[in-house]
Design a protein around this motif. Structure first.
Motif, PDB file in Angstrom:
ATOM      1  N   ALA A 145       0.648  -0.740   5.614  1.00 13.15           N
ATOM      2  CA  ALA A 145      -0.628  -1.119   6.219  1.00 13.15           C
ATOM      3  C   ALA A 145      -1.787  -0.734   5.308  1.00 13.15           C
ATOM      4  N   PHE A 146      -1.675   0.427   4.675  1.00 14.66           N
ATOM      5  CA  PHE A 146      -2.725   0.860   3.760  1.00 14.66           C
ATOM      6  C   PHE A 146      -2.831  -0.089   2.564  1.00 14.66           C
ATOM      7  N   GLN A 147      -1.691  -0.503   2.014  1.00 19.25           N
ATOM      8  CA  GLN A 147      -1.722  -1.373   0.842  1.00 19.25           C
ATOM      9  C   GLN A 147      -2.354  -2.728   1.156  1.00 19.25           C
ATOM     10  N   LEU A 148      -2.168  -3.208   2.387  1.00 21.65           N
ATOM     11  CA  LEU A 148      -2.844  -4.452   2.790  1.00 21.65           C
ATOM     12  C   LEU A 148      -4.359  -4.248   2.793  1.00 21.65           C
ATOM     13  N   ALA A 149      -4.801  -3.097   3.325  1.00 17.90           N
ATOM     14  CA  ALA A 149      -6.232  -2.793   3.325  1.00 17.90           C
ATOM     15  C   ALA A 149      -6.752  -2.611   1.902  1.00 17.90           C
ATOM     16  N   GLN A 150      -5.936  -2.016   1.059  1.00 16.33           N
ATOM     17  CA  GLN A 150      -6.324  -1.800  -0.334  1.00 16.33           C
ATOM     18  C   GLN A 150      -6.494  -3.136  -1.056  1.00 16.33           C
ATOM     19  N   LYS A 151      -5.577  -4.071  -0.815  1.00 21.49           N
ATOM     20  CA  LYS A 151      -5.680  -5.396  -1.442  1.00 21.49           C
ATOM     21  C   LYS A 151      -6.931  -6.137  -0.981  1.00 21.49           C
ATOM     22  N   ALA A 152      -7.344  -5.858   0.265  1.00 22.37           N
ATOM     23  CA  ALA A 152      -8.548  -6.493   0.801  1.00 22.37           C
ATOM     24  C   ALA A 152      -9.811  -5.734   0.411  1.00 22.37           C
ATOM     25  N   ASP A 153      -9.683  -4.751  -0.484  1.00 21.86           N
ATOM     26  CA  ASP A 153     -10.795  -3.927  -0.952  1.00 21.86           C
ATOM     27  C   ASP A 153     -11.473  -3.212   0.221  1.00 21.86           C
ATOM     28  N   ALA A 154     -10.634  -2.749   1.180  1.00 25.30           N
ATOM     29  CA  ALA A 154     -11.159  -2.054   2.347  1.00 25.30           C
ATOM     30  C   ALA A 154     -10.829  -0.569   2.338  1.00 25.30           C
ATOM     31  N   ALA A 155     -10.018  -0.128   1.381  1.00 22.45           N
ATOM     32  CA  ALA A 155      -9.596   1.276   1.404  1.00 22.45           C
ATOM     33  C   ALA A 155      -9.219   1.758   0.015  1.00 22.45           C
ATOM     34  N   ARG A 156      -9.315   3.088  -0.157  1.00 27.01           N
ATOM     35  CA  ARG A 156      -8.899   3.767  -1.388  1.00 27.01           C
ATOM     36  C   ARG A 156      -8.078   4.990  -0.990  1.00 27.01           C
ATOM     37  N   PRO A 157      -6.950   5.241  -1.641  1.00 27.51           N
ATOM     38  CA  PRO A 157      -6.098   6.357  -1.224  1.00 27.51           C
ATOM     39  C   PRO A 157      -6.660   7.712  -1.608  1.00 27.51           C
ATOM     40  N   LEU A 158      -6.398   8.694  -0.759  1.00 28.74           N
ATOM     41  CA  LEU A 158      -6.711  10.082  -1.061  1.00 28.74           C
ATOM     42  C   LEU A 158      -5.420  10.884  -1.234  1.00 28.74           C
ATOM     43  N   TRP A 159      -4.620  10.970  -0.141  1.00 27.65           N
ATOM     44  CA  TRP A 159      -3.404  11.785  -0.190  1.00 27.65           C
ATOM     45  C   TRP A 159      -2.267  11.130   0.591  1.00 27.65           C
ATOM     46  N   ILE A 160      -1.056  11.513   0.249  1.00 22.55           N
ATOM     47  CA  ILE A 160       0.139  11.161   1.012  1.00 22.55           C
ATOM     48  C   ILE A 160       0.419  12.309   1.972  1.00 22.55           C
ATOM     49  N   ILE A 161       0.734  11.999   3.221  1.00 17.26           N
ATOM     50  CA  ILE A 161       1.060  13.062   4.170  1.00 17.26           C
ATOM     51  C   ILE A 161       2.498  13.511   3.914  1.00 17.26           C
ATOM     52  N   GLY A 162       2.617  14.558   3.154  1.00 19.48           N
ATOM     53  CA  GLY A 162       3.920  15.081   2.762  1.00 19.48           C
ATOM     54  C   GLY A 162       3.763  16.045   1.603  1.00 19.48           C
ATOM     55  N   ASN A 163       4.890  16.515   1.104  1.00 20.48           N
ATOM     56  CA  ASN A 163       4.890  17.452  -0.016  1.00 20.48           C
ATOM     57  C   ASN A 163       5.425  16.839  -1.296  1.00 20.48           C
ATOM     58  N   GLU A 164       5.699  15.539  -1.270  1.00 18.19           N
ATOM     59  CA  GLU A 164       6.260  14.866  -2.440  1.00 18.19           C
ATOM     60  C   GLU A 164       5.476  13.597  -2.745  1.00 18.19           C
ATOM     61  N   ALA A 165       5.379  13.262  -4.030  1.00 16.22           N
ATOM     62  CA  ALA A 165       4.689  12.043  -4.453  1.00 16.22           C
ATOM     63  C   ALA A 165       5.510  10.812  -4.083  1.00 16.22           C
ATOM     64  N   LEU A 221       2.625   4.587  -4.835  1.00 18.77           N
ATOM     65  CA  LEU A 221       1.196   4.895  -4.833  1.00 18.77           C
ATOM     66  C   LEU A 221       0.962   6.168  -5.652  1.00 18.77           C
ATOM     67  N   PRO A 222       1.153   6.084  -6.981  1.00 18.74           N
ATOM     68  CA  PRO A 222       1.109   7.287  -7.819  1.00 18.74           C
ATOM     69  C   PRO A 222      -0.252   7.955  -7.867  1.00 18.74           C
ATOM     70  N   GLU A 223      -1.318   7.226  -7.542  1.00 20.91           N
ATOM     71  CA  GLU A 223      -2.654   7.823  -7.607  1.00 20.91           C
ATOM     72  C   GLU A 223      -2.939   8.755  -6.429  1.00 20.91           C
ATOM     73  N   ALA A 224      -2.091   8.732  -5.404  1.00 19.65           N
ATOM     74  CA  ALA A 224      -2.290   9.571  -4.225  1.00 19.65           C
ATOM     75  C   ALA A 224      -1.449  10.839  -4.336  1.00 19.65           C
ATOM     76  N   LYS A 225      -2.108  11.983  -4.345  1.00 17.32           N
ATOM     77  CA  LYS A 225      -1.397  13.254  -4.413  1.00 17.32           C
ATOM     78  C   LYS A 225      -0.795  13.608  -3.058  1.00 17.32           C
TER      79      LYS A 225
END
Length: 330
Positions: free
Chosen positions: A204-224, A228-232
């Motif tokens: 769902a986030f990637q769809l918003a990202q493609k529509a230029d509606a969102a930018r990632p901050l973090w992944i909810i977890g302890n692993e990359a 989405l390598p840009e999200a820690k």
């Protein structure tokens, strides 16, 4: 023939006899939400192929919306364990509703007859493309100036609980803003700068990202996550004392969308359903449909799914349960 070969033939014959139960019968696949949504699409993908794999005459989809999925799930919990009613479960939401003491919960998630998991993709914390937020320090500075606005579909929804998680582990002055009809509406408000951040599944986030509606901050977890390598990982940027809590959240999210029947399903019929599910999610036709419909598939077998659900419900730390109960009490 050798004894091992004879034993194998005997087991195969027993499996065939038990699965013969489904011949000529109709299996009902319940989707606990309205037609046209993501769960409905997944349900129809499964029914299209799994009925044949099971040897049933038909597998039909029945939409049974109500109470955020609780209506259908409660009815599956109390249904006769014949193997003719199964449900596409909102597993992560079920677990949080149960542990959070949500009104109307009549089931124990670990008690269902788990057939398998369709998908368990991670969730992403995002902001709008032009946002000045890039680091935890940026967020804390904003929080010192005003209330941080975190978007959510509604009270008790997974993105609501994750909003509460953000407030706790990042030490924010925050408000979880609700009243949106869907995740796309949340991201529409986010893109206009009406919200500071929100969470959603990676697809769902990637769809918003493609529509230029969102930018990632973090992944909810302890692993990359490679997609989405840009999200820690969130676990890398919070106080180490919160890493176990972040991991529990990640495990619950990983429970994702599963297939299950009522408690007490006869072992042989449950095995037939599990085997048919495994063949379905590996089939070329199913995987082709998933790609065409942009529906991620990360399958997990029935035994592993049951173990995952049992683990997060039986061993949930008090801090996690307290946060859930706070979320559902508002």
């Amino acid at each position: 023939m050798t004894l091992p070969a004879l034993a194998t033939l005997a087991c195969s014959a027993q499996a065939a006899d038990s699965c013969a139960f489904y011949k000529g019968k109709t299996v009902e696949l319940v989707v606990p939400f309205s037609a046209g949504g993501g769960y409905d699409i997944y349900g129809r993908m499964v029914a299209k192929y799994m009925g044949d794999e099971l040897g049933a005459a038909h597998m039909i989809v029945r939409n049974q919306p109500g109470a955020g999925g609780l209506l259908a799930t409660n009815q599956t919990w109390s249904a006769p364990p014949t193997g003719l009613r199964i449900e596409l479960m909102p597993t992560s939401g079920m677990i949080t509703a149960e542990l959070g003491g949500a009104d109307g919960v009549q089931f124990k998630s670990g008690g269902f007859s788990w057939i398998g998991r369709l998908t368990g993709e991670p969730d992403i914390v995002g902001t709008y493309p032009g946002s000045p937020l890039k680091t935890v320090d940026d967020l804390k500075r904003l929080s010192a100036e005003r209330t941080v606005k975190i978007g959510s579909v509604g009270l008790g929804d997974m993105d609501y609980v994750e909003g509460e998680l953000m407030g706790l582990v990042l030490g924010l002055n925050y408000n979880v803003v609700t009243g949106f009809a869907s995740v796309p509406e949340v991201y529409s408000a986010l893109s206009r700068g009406e919200l500071d951040m929100s969470t959603a599944s990676i697809s769902a986030f990637q769809l918003a990202q493609k529509a230029d509606a969102a930018r990632p901050l973090w992944i909810i977890g302890n692993e990359a996550v490679a997609a989405l390598p840009e999200a820690k990982p969130l676990g890398e940027v919070v106080d180490p004392k919160y890493r176990p809590l972040v991991k529990v959240f990640a495990d619950v999210i990983a429970a994702g969308r599963g297939l299950a029947g009522p408690p007490g399903l006869p072992a042989d019929r449950l095995q037939c359903l599990r085997d048919a599910f495994d063949r379905t999610v590996r089939s070329e036709g199913f995987l082709t449909d998933a790609q065409k419909l942009n529906r991620p598939v990360t399958p997990l077998g029935g035994v592993a799914t049951a173990q995952l659900v049992d683990g997060v419900t039986n061993d949930a730390p008090k801090e996690y349960v307290d946060l859930l109960r706070k979320s559902y009490a508002k």
